[in-house]
Design an enzyme around this catalytic site. Structure first.
Site, PDB file in Angstrom:
ATOM      1  CG  HIS A   1      13.914 -13.379  -1.149  1.00 18.28           C
ATOM      2  ND1 HIS A   1      14.059 -12.319  -2.025  1.00 18.28           N
ATOM      3  CD2 HIS A   1      13.833 -12.838   0.085  1.00 18.28           C
ATOM      4  CE1 HIS A   1      14.065 -11.189  -1.334  1.00 18.28           C
ATOM      5  NE2 HIS A   1      13.924 -11.475  -0.049  1.00 18.28           N
TER       6      HIS A   1
ATOM      7  CG  HIS B   1       7.485  -3.691   0.901  1.00 19.15           C
ATOM      8  ND1 HIS B   1       7.886  -2.489   1.427  1.00 19.15           N
ATOM      9  CD2 HIS B   1       8.621  -4.372   0.582  1.00 19.15           C
ATOM     10  CE1 HIS B   1       9.208  -2.434   1.437  1.00 19.15           C
ATOM     11  NE2 HIS B   1       9.673  -3.565   0.925  1.00 19.15           N
TER      12      HIS B   1
ATOM     13  CG  ASP C   1      12.232  -5.934   4.852  1.00 20.96           C
ATOM     14  OD1 ASP C   1      13.290  -6.432   5.280  1.00 20.96           O
ATOM     15  OD2 ASP C   1      11.957  -5.885   3.636  1.00 20.96           O
TER      16      ASP C   1
END
Length: 395
Positions: free
Chosen positions: A202, A258, A280
């Site tokens: 992130h 993803h 995840d």
């Protein structure tokens, strides 16, 4: 033994039609793995009675990033019971070991996650290799589904807690995902020196900022390609820095949602010994839930896609055996290499090479598969778990 239950397994004879030991590309054929006192005592040609017979035995899969399973979300139920439930759900897909993952939340709530994992380990919950804190020390420019109002800088009190927790060791491996460009000079080095495994994620970091973090001891990256600065012609960003580095590990969500499988293949070819399959996964894995909330944001499941109303991805509905099959069938990675991405690479990423190979004297960390690569059981920390019924157990 009924399916989906744990049983003590200190002494076992396991017959495997094929054994991938984690080091050789060629499987051993028709062998017996003898387990005594939770360790591999011997590997011998098959003969005599056995307790369990399987098509494929491989080093136990290790999921470095799992947010929930079995209708339990770690951020919503942050206690030792939740850790046990998530581990149980993860075993359905062949994960022998996990790092329960706590995403960005209010203030210092992440400290409850560390305490919960330490309590679960102390209670003997098998397969809990550590804890993964994904945030809150992320980039406000790359929040993904993480609540933006909870993202904040890494402070002095955070540093003290993280360093002490890693040094104490009761929570196992402490993996921390942060945005390197949002840390002060020297913070990653101090965390690394204390034993924290630091991943970038992130993050909108530049290539230069990533190089600085690598010099301070950055160990890897969380969900490669997702929620990070992309690779472009004149700025490699986080993606380029990871692909170019020789020492970094990277988790990747190989679900075809993803990351395009073409990009998964690029990463697999460039970093075959450092790419780690992760799920995840959210609470939908091995559960009945189809919609839930993250800090008041409604998340819906559509097939294997989890997203909010805007289409922002919110974790994954993926098991490790499915990720393995995708690597083999969709990406074209040879099975021995794909197995290393599920077990050996993540084991080394968190400093647990003892879990990476099936050899005499090693800890008995095993995942059992059918010939078509479906998980049927695991063995970890002296506990045998079967996901299917008794035909796989010798009479």
């Amino acid at each position: 033994m009924p399916p989906n239950t744990l049983s003590p397994a200190k002494d076992l004879r396991i017959a495997a039609a094929q054994l991938y030991d984690g080091s050789s590309n060629a499987p051993l054929q028709d062998v017996v793995i003898e387990v005594q006192q939770s360790r591999i005592a011997a590997i011998t040609p098959r003969q005599g009675d056995v307790d369990l017979q399987v098509a494929i035995a491989a080093p136990g899969f290790i999921d470095l990033q799992i947010n929930g399973a079995n209708d339990v979300q770690f951020n919503d139920q942050t206690d030792a019971a939740a850790v046990a439930e998530i581990a149980q759900g993860a075993r359905q897909g062949g994960s022998a070991h996990i790092l329960p993952t706590f995403i960005t939340d209010e203030g210092i709530r992440y400290q409850q996650a560390v305490a919960a994992v330490a309590e679960a380990r102390a209670a003997g919950t098998p397969g809990i290799a550590g804890v993964h804190l994904e945030g809150p020390f992320l980039s406000p420019n790359r929040p993904g589904i993480h609540p933006p109002h909870c993202i904040r800088p890494l402070g002095a009190e955070d540093m003290q807690f993280l360093q002490a927790s890693a040094a104490d060791g009761t929570c196992g491996t402490l993996l921390l995902t942060l945005a390197p460009e949002c840390t002060a000079a020297g913070q990653i080095r101090r965390l690394n020196d204390a034993g924290v495994t630091v991943f970038a994620g992130h993050s909108a970091a530049s290539h230069a900022e990533m190089q600085s973090a690598i010099r301070e001891g950055l160990r890897g990256a969380t969900h490669l390609w997702n929620a990070m600065s992309p690779l472009t012609s004149r700025e490699p960003g986080v993606v380029g820095a990871v692909l170019a580095a020789r020492q970094l590990y990277a988790g990747i969500i190989a679900d075809g949602v993803h990351v395009d499988f073409a990009n998964v293949g690029i990463a697999a070819r460039l970093m075959p010994d450092h790419l780690c399959l992760v799920t995840d996964a959210m609470l939908t894995l091995a559960g009945t839930t189809t919609q839930f909330q993250i800090h008041g944001v409604e998340i819906h499941r559509d097939g294997n896609r989890l997203s909010d109303a805007k289409g922002t991805l919110a974790g994954a509905h993926l098991a490790m055996d499915e990720a393995l099959r995708n690597m083999v069938q969709q990406v074209g990675i040879p099975l021995p290499q794909a197995l290393r991405m599920a077990a050996g690479n993540p084991a080394r990423a968190i400093g647990r090479p003892d879990l990476a190979q099936i050899r005499q004297g090693a800890a008995a960390s095993l995942t059992f598969l059918t010939q078509d690569l479906g998980a049927i059981g695991t063995l970890a920390d002296g506990q045998l778990h079967l996901t299917q019924d008794t035909p796989h157990v010798a009479a």
